[in-house]
Design a protein around this motif. Structure first.
Motif, mmCIF file in Angstrom:
data_model
loop_
_atom_site.group_PDB
_atom_site.id
_atom_site.type_symbol
_atom_site.label_atom_id
_atom_site.label_comp_id
_atom_site.label_asym_id
_atom_site.label_seq_id
_atom_site.Cartn_x
_atom_site.Cartn_y
_atom_site.Cartn_z
ATOM 1 N N TRP A 120 -5.267 -3.676 -7.837
ATOM 2 C CA TRP A 120 -5.754 -3.888 -6.467
ATOM 3 C C TRP A 120 -5.959 -5.370 -6.156
ATOM 4 O O TRP A 120 -5.988 -5.767 -4.973
ATOM 5 C CB TRP A 120 -7.053 -3.119 -6.259
ATOM 6 N N ALA A 173 3.922 2.269 -16.122
ATOM 7 C CA ALA A 173 3.134 3.391 -16.641
ATOM 8 C C ALA A 173 3.346 3.602 -18.137
ATOM 9 O O ALA A 173 2.401 3.874 -18.879
ATOM 10 C CB ALA A 173 3.482 4.663 -15.872
ATOM 11 N N SER A 192 0.826 -1.212 0.000
ATOM 12 C CA SER A 192 0.000 0.000 0.000
ATOM 13 C C SER A 192 0.857 1.258 0.000
ATOM 14 O O SER A 192 0.567 2.223 -0.718
ATOM 15 C CB SER A 192 -0.936 -0.009 1.222
ATOM 16 N N HIS A 205 -2.988 -0.924 -14.405
ATOM 17 C CA HIS A 205 -3.360 -0.084 -13.263
ATOM 18 C C HIS A 205 -4.768 -0.326 -12.721
ATOM 19 O O HIS A 205 -4.940 -0.445 -11.505
ATOM 20 C CB HIS A 205 -3.184 1.397 -13.632
ATOM 21 N N GLY A 210 3.914 1.531 -1.153
ATOM 22 C CA GLY A 210 4.701 1.634 -2.384
ATOM 23 C C GLY A 210 3.881 1.558 -3.654
ATOM 24 O O GLY A 210 4.434 1.314 -4.735
ATOM 25 N N ARG A 211 2.582 1.770 -3.548
ATOM 26 C CA ARG A 211 1.666 1.613 -4.676
ATOM 27 C C ARG A 211 2.062 2.494 -5.873
ATOM 28 O O ARG A 211 2.114 2.027 -7.013
ATOM 29 C CB ARG A 211 0.249 1.950 -4.222
ATOM 30 N N GLU A 212 2.341 3.762 -5.637
ATOM 31 C CA GLU A 212 2.654 4.681 -6.729
ATOM 32 C C GLU A 212 3.949 4.288 -7.435
ATOM 33 O O GLU A 212 4.054 4.371 -8.660
ATOM 34 C CB GLU A 212 2.756 6.112 -6.193
ATOM 35 N N GLN A 213 4.943 3.881 -6.656
ATOM 36 C CA GLN A 213 6.207 3.468 -7.255
ATOM 37 C C GLN A 213 6.018 2.241 -8.146
ATOM 38 O O GLN A 213 6.635 2.131 -9.216
ATOM 39 C CB GLN A 213 7.242 3.173 -6.163
ATOM 40 N N PHE A 234 3.206 1.456 -9.726
ATOM 41 C CA PHE A 234 2.504 1.912 -10.921
ATOM 42 C C PHE A 234 3.466 2.507 -11.942
ATOM 43 O O PHE A 234 3.323 2.310 -13.143
ATOM 44 C CB PHE A 234 1.454 2.960 -10.539
ATOM 45 N N ASN A 235 4.455 3.243 -11.440
ATOM 46 C CA ASN A 235 5.391 3.916 -12.337
ATOM 47 C C ASN A 235 6.222 2.940 -13.167
ATOM 48 O O ASN A 235 6.663 3.273 -14.276
ATOM 49 C CB ASN A 235 6.325 4.831 -11.533
#
Length: 507
Positions: free
Chosen positions: A123, A112, A101, A119, A103-106, A108-109
């Motif tokens: 979940w 991307a 949770s 994306h 590190g979710r954005e990292q 996604f990157n």
């Protein structure tokens, strides 16, 4: 070893039924109704969940295999060992959930640019991680009681039945792709519930906390062991799954989907190992407890030769019939791009089978820490080679990187086992087996089918070649007794079959 081979082959037969259903899914349903990109999304989610589950479990199922002999006492519910392992696994999952949770954005990157389609579905990684972790614990507990049929039925058969139903629903337009992935995750949960029911029916679902008894020293030993195998297991998962994740990140989901299709075809080769290793891991743990090195040496060589012969025969038949398989597959011209991935990954699997039970030996030995070193080495080498080769060679580069990693990894482990314990998987029969397999591969190349366009001719040539290769393989196998276990089982089954068909009817 006889009972191991018998039970393992029974489980392998069930596994092959499951594989045939899985092959129907992969070869017919999925290519017809799912795009390569959608297959790539499914592969990335599963790979990510397997990677996270290795950390979330705190090495519980490895702890179970190694330390169960020290807790074994059925009258006292094995001193609450199952309950302890479930509790430890729960703590591990909650810890991993917090980490994912945060590190979710990292994460996604990473996808991307090349694979943004992941994306909306990312979940599902955590629910899938939880189900996979629980399934591993329950399967290990069943295996420790020398019962692997339920594991094979649920993992190899029921999960594929669920995928068949989901694919049919998706193909007919009753569910969308998101619901397909959700159903795929829920099928793992259903498998866990079925395993719980099986353990309860067997009378080994021991969850009474009053029997829980673990002394401080043993607890510390288990946690220390778990810490080592977490990193080691992560190295193994990196080596097994990093190629698909890196393909998605560096080339896109379409190539990942094609690669996953080719990888699935090659994975059939590993079915003998899945069945055999479930029982031999427990036997190796017992031999280490008793320090019975002669029995360990005998088991080591028997596992190696039997796994190799079965796996090499399967690869030979797959490669012989691969062109017909692509012709039969809907949109097969798309997936034909993974032709050499099948061969390279198949070769990797056979090499791994040849080295026998070296992983199980090390993991249960006093020198289990070296297994960590070897697995971390495998993960680093696999990541490095894939990073260099995928941009240049794409899918074939990912497959070739796996070959190099597995060869180096097994050589390192086997060399250490010989140097430390004088245990060796190979003998004279290994050389004969290698010559047999090499000769048959050379023979099948005489009549290539890659450029045949007539399906009748393609099928005829493939069947004739397969029949000739199987006859030659069987003749040499039994003439030179390369595997006494397989020969013995064949003779017993042959006797039963002949009696059935030659029995004189009563007048």
């Amino acid at each position: 070893m006889g009972i191991v081979i018998r039970r393992s082959l029974n489980a392998t037969l069930v596994g092959y039924v499951g594989f045939l259903l899985g092959a129907f899914n992969q070869v017919i349903l999925f290519p017809a109704w799912l795009t390569p990109s959608q297959l790539g999304i499914k592969e990335v989610l599963l790979s990510a969940a397997l990677f996270v589950s290795m950390f979330s479990q705190f090495g519980v199922h490895f702890i179970m295999a190694r330390f169960f002999p020290y807790f074994e006492d059925r009258e006292r519910q094995h001193n609450g060992f199952l309950l302890f392992c479930l509790m430890l696994g729960s703590v591990g999952f909650l810890t991993a959930a917090v980490g994912v949770s945060l590190g979710r954005e990292q994460l996604f990157n990473l996808f991307a640019e090349k694979s943004p389609g992941i994306h909306p579905h990312f979940w599902l990684v955590l629910p899938l991680t939880f189900c996979i972790g629980l399934q591993n614990i329950l399967e290990t507990w069943s295996r420790l009681h020398m019962n692997i049929m339920a594991n094979t039925l649920t993992r190899e058969l029921l999960l594929r039945v669920a995928l068949t139903i989901l694919a049919l629903l998706f193909g007919k337009g009753h569910i969308d792709f998101g619901q397909f992935l959700l159903g795929y995750t829920l099928s793992y949960l259903i498998v866990c519930l079925l395993l719980v029911m099986h353990l309860k029916r067997m009378g080994i679902l021991f969850l009474d906390a009053t029997y829980l008894k673990i002394d401080k020293k043993r607890f510390a030993d288990m946690l220390q062991y778990g810490a080592y195998v977490i990193l080691g297991g992560a190295g193994y998962v990196v080596a097994e799954r990093i190629d698909g994740l890196m393909l998605a990140s560096m080339t896109g989901l379409e190539f990942t989907g094609i690669y996953s299709m080719a990888f699935f075809i090659a994975a059939l080769i590993e079915l003998p190992r899945r069945a055999i290793s479930q029982l031999t891991a427990t036997l190796f743990a017992g031999h280490w407890k008793n320090e019975d090195f002669p029995a360990m040496q005998a088991l080591f060589r028997q596992v190696s030769i039997n796994q190799f012969l079965l796996g090499a025969l399967i690869l030979l038949l797959i490669w012989t019939n691969l062109d017909f398989l692509f012709w039969m597959m809907p949109n097969g011209e798309i997936y034909r791009a993974g032709r050499y991935v099948v061969l390279i990954i198949g070769f990797t699997k056979v090499v791994d089978l040849l080295f026998g039970g070296n992983h199980e030996i090390l993991l249960n030995s006093p020198a289990y820490r070296f297994s960590l070193i070897a697995l971390v080495f495998l993960g680093v080498i696999s990541f490095s080679i894939n990073y260099l080769m995928i941009p240049i060679y794409g899918m074939n580069g990912a497959a070739a990187g796996t070959v190099v990693s597995v060869l180096l990894y097994n050589s390192l482990k086997s060399g250490f086992i010989w140097f430390r314990y004088q245990l060796w998987a190979f003998d004279r029969k290994t050389m004969y087996a290698l010559l047999l397999v090499g000769g048959l591969f050379a023979l099948q190349a005489i009549w290539p089918t890659q450029h045949m366009s007539n399906p009748v001719q393609l099928l005829s040539v493939s069947l004739v070649k397969s029949l000739v290769l199987m006859i030659l393989f069987t003749a040499v196998l039994f003439r030179y007794q390369l595997s006494p276990e397989l020969s013995e089982m064949w003779l017993k089954n042959k006797h039963l079959i002949l009696n059935r068909f030659t029995k004189t009817p009563k007048s």
